[in-house]
Design a protein around this motif. Structure first.
Motif, PDB file in Angstrom:
ATOM      1  N   CYS A 188      18.959 -16.450 -54.724  1.00  0.00           N
ATOM      2  CA  CYS A 188      20.325 -16.799 -55.114  1.00  0.00           C
ATOM      3  C   CYS A 188      20.952 -17.831 -54.179  1.00  0.00           C
ATOM      4  O   CYS A 188      21.154 -17.561 -52.986  1.00  0.00           O
ATOM      5  CB  CYS A 188      21.178 -15.524 -55.132  1.00  0.00           C
ATOM      6  SG  CYS A 188      22.916 -15.806 -55.527  1.00  0.00           S
ATOM      7  N   ASP A 189      21.235 -19.007 -54.695  1.00  0.00           N
ATOM      8  CA  ASP A 189      22.099 -20.017 -54.059  1.00  0.00           C
ATOM      9  C   ASP A 189      21.741 -20.324 -52.606  1.00  0.00           C
ATOM     10  O   ASP A 189      22.625 -20.472 -51.752  1.00  0.00           O
ATOM     11  CB  ASP A 189      23.565 -19.580 -54.151  1.00  0.00           C
ATOM     12  CG  ASP A 189      24.070 -19.624 -55.584  1.00  0.00           C
ATOM     13  OD1 ASP A 189      23.353 -20.152 -56.460  1.00  0.00           O
ATOM     14  OD2 ASP A 189      25.178 -19.134 -55.844  1.00  0.00           O
TER      15      ASP A 189
ATOM     16  N   TRP B 292      21.243 -22.936 -50.913  1.00  0.00           N
ATOM     17  CA  TRP B 292      21.439 -24.375 -51.014  1.00  0.00           C
ATOM     18  C   TRP B 292      21.007 -25.133 -49.762  1.00  0.00           C
ATOM     19  O   TRP B 292      20.920 -24.567 -48.656  1.00  0.00           O
ATOM     20  CB  TRP B 292      22.913 -24.674 -51.280  1.00  0.00           C
ATOM     21  CG  TRP B 292      23.409 -24.233 -52.621  1.00  0.00           C
ATOM     22  CD1 TRP B 292      22.846 -24.492 -53.838  1.00  0.00           C
ATOM     23  CD2 TRP B 292      24.596 -23.475 -52.888  1.00  0.00           C
ATOM     24  NE1 TRP B 292      23.613 -23.950 -54.846  1.00  0.00           N
ATOM     25  CE2 TRP B 292      24.691 -23.318 -54.292  1.00  0.00           C
ATOM     26  CE3 TRP B 292      25.597 -22.915 -52.085  1.00  0.00           C
ATOM     27  CZ2 TRP B 292      25.744 -22.625 -54.905  1.00  0.00           C
ATOM     28  CZ3 TRP B 292      26.643 -22.237 -52.688  1.00  0.00           C
ATOM     29  CH2 TRP B 292      26.705 -22.095 -54.082  1.00  0.00           C
TER      30      TRP B 292
ATOM     31  N   CYS C 211      17.228 -19.792 -58.070  1.00  0.00           N
ATOM     32  CA  CYS C 211      18.529 -19.935 -58.726  1.00  0.00           C
ATOM     33  C   CYS C 211      19.535 -20.637 -57.816  1.00  0.00           C
ATOM     34  O   CYS C 211      20.502 -20.019 -57.350  1.00  0.00           O
ATOM     35  CB  CYS C 211      19.057 -18.572 -59.139  1.00  0.00           C
ATOM     36  SG  CYS C 211      18.014 -17.698 -60.326  1.00  0.00           S
TER      37      CYS C 211
ATOM     38  N   SER D 195      22.502 -22.503 -57.867  1.00  0.00           N
ATOM     39  CA  SER D 195      23.517 -22.829 -58.874  1.00  0.00           C
ATOM     40  C   SER D 195      24.064 -24.241 -58.695  1.00  0.00           C
ATOM     41  O   SER D 195      24.149 -24.763 -57.573  1.00  0.00           O
ATOM     42  CB  SER D 195      24.672 -21.827 -58.787  1.00  0.00           C
ATOM     43  OG  SER D 195      24.211 -20.523 -59.031  1.00  0.00           O
ATOM     44  N   ASP D 196      24.421 -24.846 -59.813  1.00  0.00           N
ATOM     45  CA  ASP D 196      25.081 -26.167 -59.859  1.00  0.00           C
ATOM     46  C   ASP D 196      24.160 -27.319 -59.448  1.00  0.00           C
ATOM     47  O   ASP D 196      24.651 -28.414 -59.158  1.00  0.00           O
ATOM     48  CB  ASP D 196      26.332 -26.208 -58.959  1.00  0.00           C
ATOM     49  CG  ASP D 196      27.260 -25.030 -59.186  1.00  0.00           C
ATOM     50  OD1 ASP D 196      27.421 -24.640 -60.353  1.00  0.00           O
ATOM     51  OD2 ASP D 196      27.818 -24.503 -58.212  1.00  0.00           O
TER      52      ASP D 196
ATOM     53  N   GLN E 283      18.068 -26.696 -53.776  1.00  0.00           N
ATOM     54  CA  GLN E 283      17.714 -25.555 -52.949  1.00  0.00           C
ATOM     55  C   GLN E 283      17.239 -26.055 -51.593  1.00  0.00           C
ATOM     56  O   GLN E 283      16.769 -27.184 -51.448  1.00  0.00           O
ATOM     57  CB  GLN E 283      16.615 -24.733 -53.630  1.00  0.00           C
ATOM     58  CG  GLN E 283      16.248 -23.438 -52.896  1.00  0.00           C
ATOM     59  CD  GLN E 283      15.417 -22.517 -53.760  1.00  0.00           C
ATOM     60  OE1 GLN E 283      15.942 -21.691 -54.490  1.00  0.00           O
ATOM     61  NE2 GLN E 283      14.101 -22.669 -53.706  1.00  0.00           N
TER      62      GLN E 283
ATOM     63  N   THR F 232      16.481 -21.924 -62.486  1.00  0.00           N
ATOM     64  CA  THR F 232      17.609 -21.781 -63.395  1.00  0.00           C
ATOM     65  C   THR F 232      18.849 -21.406 -62.610  1.00  0.00           C
ATOM     66  O   THR F 232      18.765 -21.034 -61.429  1.00  0.00           O
ATOM     67  CB  THR F 232      17.329 -20.718 -64.473  1.00  0.00           C
ATOM     68  OG1 THR F 232      18.423 -20.665 -65.379  1.00  0.00           O
ATOM     69  CG2 THR F 232      17.117 -19.351 -63.856  1.00  0.00           C
ATOM     70  N   ASP F 233      19.999 -21.467 -63.266  1.00  0.00           N
ATOM     71  CA  ASP F 233      21.227 -20.953 -62.661  1.00  0.00           C
ATOM     72  C   ASP F 233      22.074 -20.236 -63.706  1.00  0.00           C
ATOM     73  O   ASP F 233      23.298 -20.180 -63.592  1.00  0.00           O
ATOM     74  CB  ASP F 233      22.033 -22.075 -61.988  1.00  0.00           C
ATOM     75  CG  ASP F 233      22.571 -23.109 -62.963  1.00  0.00           C
ATOM     76  OD1 ASP F 233      22.203 -23.051 -64.167  1.00  0.00           O
ATOM     77  OD2 ASP F 233      23.359 -23.972 -62.541  1.00  0.00           O
ATOM     78  N   SER F 234      21.403 -19.672 -64.700  1.00  0.00           N
ATOM     79  CA  SER F 234      22.141 -19.103 -65.834  1.00  0.00           C
ATOM     80  C   SER F 234      21.458 -17.843 -66.339  1.00  0.00           C
ATOM     81  O   SER F 234      20.545 -17.301 -65.708  1.00  0.00           O
ATOM     82  CB  SER F 234      22.220 -20.142 -66.953  1.00  0.00           C
ATOM     83  OG  SER F 234      20.927 -20.340 -67.521  1.00  0.00           O
TER      84      SER F 234
ATOM     85  N   CYS G 136      28.244 -14.701 -54.612  1.00  0.00           N
ATOM     86  CA  CYS G 136      27.253 -15.024 -55.648  1.00  0.00           C
ATOM     87  C   CYS G 136      26.189 -13.945 -55.813  1.00  0.00           C
ATOM     88  O   CYS G 136      25.714 -13.710 -56.926  1.00  0.00           O
ATOM     89  CB  CYS G 136      26.603 -16.370 -55.343  1.00  0.00           C
ATOM     90  SG  CYS G 136      27.800 -17.725 -55.246  1.00  0.00           S
TER      91      CYS G 136
ATOM     92  N   ARG H 189      26.870 -13.700 -59.863  1.00  0.00           N
ATOM     93  CA  ARG H 189      26.189 -14.656 -60.743  1.00  0.00           C
ATOM     94  C   ARG H 189      25.500 -13.942 -61.927  1.00  0.00           C
ATOM     95  O   ARG H 189      25.212 -12.744 -61.851  1.00  0.00           O
ATOM     96  CB  ARG H 189      25.146 -15.447 -59.950  1.00  0.00           C
ATOM     97  CG  ARG H 189      25.711 -16.344 -58.859  1.00  0.00           C
ATOM     98  CD  ARG H 189      26.367 -17.578 -59.420  1.00  0.00           C
ATOM     99  NE  ARG H 189      26.713 -18.531 -58.360  1.00  0.00           N
ATOM    100  CZ  ARG H 189      27.403 -19.643 -58.557  1.00  0.00           C
ATOM    101  NH1 ARG H 189      27.823 -19.959 -59.777  1.00  0.00           N
ATOM    102  NH2 ARG H 189      27.683 -20.454 -57.549  1.00  0.00           N
TER     103      ARG H 189
END
Length: 461
Positions: free
Chosen positions: A52-53, A55, A91, A93-94, A158, A171-173, A198, A202
């Protein structure tokens, strides 16, 4: 970037032995929670890891640094899990534009959509029916190092330390859940950031995966929180993360650590060092040998502090102390002693603590803690000027007992964080101390005078 790699064939999939931790109400006191540890077996090919996220960059530089510190270990966990047959879903996101056209992105986009009884939403906020408010205040967005930082979308992909190999999905959905249904995956391990945001909210994270009936685990040493230690409950950043993990363990799902995949010890941030408080207790008047341990259990232990006690004999003429060897390791000394000498090595350790600039909290008789009436004792076992040299005022006995006093915050210093939770005024039954000639470097926080108004205004804290 996408790197080549081999995906374990289903026939090579293994059973995962996971050491889970959850929290349940204590049978003895339903207001208390106790950790419950168990071992569970999951079939690897029916298990997914959701990253998760994680980044490459965050608007909070501290958050960026902690993700960078954690990412290499996380990559090793993912490699080990992948080798056992676990499906990896990245994942971030964005950032889907960055991954446009890559195999992992196409894999997620190709998953057949699934109708769900509970719709998968872009974000699932705190569920007041299932969980109380979070144990931390993250209303300022939680940047610990620079609370003035302004939130912005600083991420583009990522973190590059986490490899994406052939067979992984991106994915992020809700596509994450569609992928799980397509593969018959019922078990989900969530790792990444941030635990209070998140990781909970999420569409591929804890709240929504639990709502879909998945078996969910949080990898608690592979997460972090957005929490600023200047906010409630005024604990360290890392303890704030720990409190969120405990919240998840109470109300959402159990947790595991990376040691289940890599062995050894769980991951720990280099800055996550427990502060050590040593209580020095040696008085026979106020029962602090009972009240201070009670206070520490109620107010300090849950905040993540390591607590030690250095205790004297109840015999006022016995100047021995037990466990004084912990003093050099202490970050803070809390002193509640009255006219005691100490073993020479203990006094040396106290003096070295003070000389190093480490903090001291003195309670009541600490002003004459090490000034015994017996003046024949060697000077290297006593500290008669502790009141003036450390506490900054000359203790000159006290006013008559029985004169109840009202202690008040001093207006000019009422915003000092030391006074968090202290009422503006309160009654005390204790006699008022005479503290003469306070030095100009001390900051009075509380003061009082006797109710007959015959005393001077004396500093109380």
């Amino acid at each position: 970037m996408l790197v080549s790699g081999l995906v374990a064939a289903a026939s090579n999939a293994q059973t995962l032995s996971l050491h889970t931790r959850t929290r349940v109400p204590s049978a003895a006191d339903t207001n208390e929670w106790q950790a419950l540890e168990q071992t569970t077996q999951w079939e690897a090919k029916r298990t997914a890891i959701v990253v998760c996220d994680m980044w490459d960059k965050h608007w909070c530089p501290d958050a960026t640094a902690r993700v960078s510190e954690m990412a290499p270990r996380m990559n090793e966990v993912i490699k080990a899990a992948r080798a056992k047959g676990v499906f990896i879903i990245h994942c971030p996101s964005d950032t889907m534009k960055f991954y446009e056209g890559q195999p992992g992105r196409k894999l997620a986009q190709a998953a057949p959509k699934v109708e769900t009884k509970i719709p998968l939403r872009g974000w699932c906020s705190l569920n007041g029916n299932k969980e109380p408010p979070l144990p931390i205040d993250d209303s300022d967005e939680g940047c610990d190092g620079c609370p003035e930082c302004k939130p912005n979308r600083a991420w583009s992909r990522q973190h590059p330390a986490i490899e994406i190999v052939e067979g992984d999905a991106i994915t992020d959905s809700a596509e994450a859940f569609h992928l799980m249904r397509q593969r018959g995956i019922t078990n989900v391990i969530v790792m990444g950031v941030h635990a209070n945001m998140c990781v909970l909210g999420r569409p591929f994270s804890i709240r929504q995966m639990v709502a879909q009936g998945q078996n969910v685990l949080l990898m608690r040493d592979m997460t972090d929180a957005m929490y600023n230690h200047r906010s409630r409950p005024w604990v360290s950043h890392f303890r704030g993360t720990g409190l969120v993990v405990e919240h998840i363990e109470k109300y959402w799902c159990p947790s595991v650590t990376s040691a289940d995949f890599l062995g050894g010890e769980p991951f720990r941030f280099k800055g996550d060092v427990k502060k050590h408080i040593a209580f020095i207790i040696g008085e026979n008047e106020y029962h602090t040998w009972e009240t201070l341990p009670q206070f520490a259990r109620k107010e300090l232990a849950w905040r993540g502090y390591e607590i030690s006690y250095v205790t004297a004999s109840p015999n006022v003429e016995d100047y021995d102390f037990k466990n004084w060897q912990v003093i050099p390791k202490a970050d803070l000394l809390v002193i509640s002693a009255r006219r005691r000498a100490t073993p020479k090595p203990m006094m040396d350790a106290i003096r070295e603590h003070v000389a190093a600039g480490k903090p001291v909290v003195g309670i009541r008789t600490a002003s004459h803690a090490f000034a015994p009436k017996d003046t024949k004792l060697s000077a290297d076992r006593t500290w008669p000027n502790f009141d003036t040299e450390v506490l900054g005022a000359d203790y000159q006995n006290h006013y008559d007992t029985g004169l109840a006093i009202i202690v008040r915050q001093i207006t000019e210093t009422s915003g000092n964080p030391i006074l968090n939770g202290v009422p503006p005024k309160f009654r005390s039954k204790s006699s008022l101390y005479r503290n003469r000639n306070p030095i100009n470097t001390i900051t009075p926080l509380l003061n009082s005078r006797t109710n007959d108004s015959k005393s001077a205004m004396e500093p109380v804290a």
